[in-house]
Scaffold this motif. Structure first.
Motif, mmCIF file in Angstrom:
data_model
loop_
_atom_site.group_PDB
_atom_site.id
_atom_site.type_symbol
_atom_site.label_atom_id
_atom_site.label_comp_id
_atom_site.label_asym_id
_atom_site.label_seq_id
_atom_site.Cartn_x
_atom_site.Cartn_y
_atom_site.Cartn_z
ATOM 1 N N UNK A 81 -49.981 41.951 61.260
ATOM 2 C CA UNK A 81 -48.967 41.371 62.140
ATOM 3 C C UNK A 81 -48.233 40.260 61.397
ATOM 4 N N UNK A 82 -46.982 40.054 61.771
ATOM 5 C CA UNK A 82 -46.194 38.970 61.191
ATOM 6 C C UNK A 82 -45.458 38.247 62.308
ATOM 7 N N UNK A 83 -45.146 36.997 62.037
ATOM 8 C CA UNK A 83 -44.340 36.201 62.962
ATOM 9 C C UNK A 83 -42.873 36.194 62.555
ATOM 10 N N UNK A 84 -42.635 36.377 61.266
ATOM 11 C CA UNK A 84 -41.275 36.344 60.707
ATOM 12 C C UNK A 84 -41.104 37.579 59.834
ATOM 13 N N UNK A 85 -40.150 38.409 60.179
ATOM 14 C CA UNK A 85 -39.851 39.612 59.400
ATOM 15 C C UNK A 85 -38.441 39.491 58.836
ATOM 16 N N UNK A 86 -38.346 39.550 57.519
ATOM 17 C CA UNK A 86 -37.036 39.505 56.864
ATOM 18 C C UNK A 86 -36.816 40.844 56.172
ATOM 19 N N UNK A 127 -44.656 40.568 68.222
ATOM 20 C CA UNK A 127 -43.948 39.307 68.422
ATOM 21 C C UNK A 127 -43.657 39.096 69.907
ATOM 22 N N UNK A 128 -43.206 40.155 70.568
ATOM 23 C CA UNK A 128 -42.901 40.065 71.996
ATOM 24 C C UNK A 128 -44.158 39.731 72.791
ATOM 25 N N UNK A 129 -45.266 40.352 72.429
ATOM 26 C CA UNK A 129 -46.532 40.084 73.120
ATOM 27 C C UNK A 129 -46.958 38.637 72.961
ATOM 28 N N UNK A 170 -33.022 44.263 72.780
ATOM 29 C CA UNK A 170 -34.342 44.767 73.147
ATOM 30 C C UNK A 170 -35.347 43.631 73.308
ATOM 31 N N UNK A 171 -35.115 42.523 72.585
ATOM 32 C CA UNK A 171 -36.034 41.376 72.628
ATOM 33 C C UNK A 171 -35.549 40.277 73.570
ATOM 34 N N UNK A 172 -34.534 40.546 74.357
ATOM 35 C CA UNK A 172 -33.937 39.509 75.206
ATOM 36 C C UNK A 172 -34.976 38.876 76.130
ATOM 37 N N UNK A 173 -34.969 37.549 76.163
ATOM 38 C CA UNK A 173 -35.819 36.817 77.086
ATOM 39 C C UNK A 173 -37.280 36.733 76.717
#
Length: 263
Positions: A81-86, A127-129, A170-173
């Motif tokens: 898992x990652x918190x930041x994906x570039x 990330x959403x979770x 898709x990641x809104x909110x």
């Protein structure tokens, strides 16, 4: 501005050299644990050694050709898992528009666009979770001002802007932000080769760079190539808590190349 990414894990695709390596260094310098990606273990290990020697930080190896399912899975296994994906991986080159065949069109789309989709599809749900995350796509001025000599590349970078905006919706909110960075003409080893495809190979680099900008990128307000670290500064900011209200955007680090008030 003090940016603290301590406790965050970042993955930068295509980060063994050039802009990707500069981004990896920048994120590590802000305290993130950074996964370095390249096609093979040797190139990744060499890049990690250079990064550690240059500025330190915590780096982990994530080798794998993410243009393939097998390579993508190898990266997922290395970094669950990652918190930041570039999404930085990309190829470029010049070719007459009518001579680009179907296989080359597919190669550019699969490498420059589909890899980013694959990585986002895998990491965004986590990330959403967790209600926090940063996804970024390294686009290009060529997405907006498509060069006649590399329309296949321009197509792929335009597609990234659409992908980025779509995943932001898709990641809104959710607490996850998704953005593109529009990089202008940047000084990397690959770009040096590209410059010498278009100007006299006998010119010293500084003269060749200026000749290239005058003849092929006259819109640049900087009138020089951008250094990779300058792209990295924007990426590190967008990865930070301070950028929590910036999402769905296409932010320009293009030296004023794109002649538009909005991207």
């Amino acid at each position: 501005m003090h940016i603290d990414l301590s406790g965050r894990t970042a993955l930068v695709t295509g980060s063994t050299q050039g802009i990707g390596a500069a981004i990896a260094a920048g994120l590590a310098g802000a305290g993130a644990r950074v996964a370095v990606n390249g096609r093979g273990s040797k190139s990744v290990e060499a890049a990690m050694a250079r990064l550690a020697a240059a500025g330190g930080g915590e780096f982990v190896a994530a080798p794998g050709d993410i243009a393939t399912d097998e390579g993508g899975q190898a990266v997922f296994d290395a970094v669950p898992h990652v918190d930041i994906l570039v999404n930085n991986l990309g190829i470029f080159g010049s070719a007459p528009a009518l001579e680009i065949d179907d296989d080359e069109w597919r190669r550019y789309f699969e490498t420059n666009v589909l890899t980013a989709v694959r990585m986002t599809r895998h990491y965004l749900p986590g990330m959403v979770e967790r209600s926090w995350g940063r996804v970024q796509y390294i686009a290009s001025d060529s997405a907006v001002a498509v060069p006649a000599e590399m329309i296949h590349y321009g197509m792929s970078k335009t597609a990234l802007l659409a992908v980025s905006r779509g995943f932001a919706k898709a990641a809104a909110g959710t607490g996850v932000t998704v953005n593109s960075v529009i990089a202008g003409p940047t000084h990397t080893g690959g770009v040096e080769d590209f410059v010498y495809e278009l100007v006299d190979r006998d010119l010293p680099w500084e003269e060749a760079q200026r000749a290239f900008m005058r003849a092929h990128r006259p819109q640049s307000l900087l009138q020089r190539l951008i250094e990779p670290e300058e792209i990295a500064h924007m990426v590190v900011y967008l990865a930070s808590p301070q950028a929590s209200a910036t999402t769905g955007g296409a932010l320009r680090v293009d030296g004023g190349y794109v002649d538009s008030l909005l991207p």
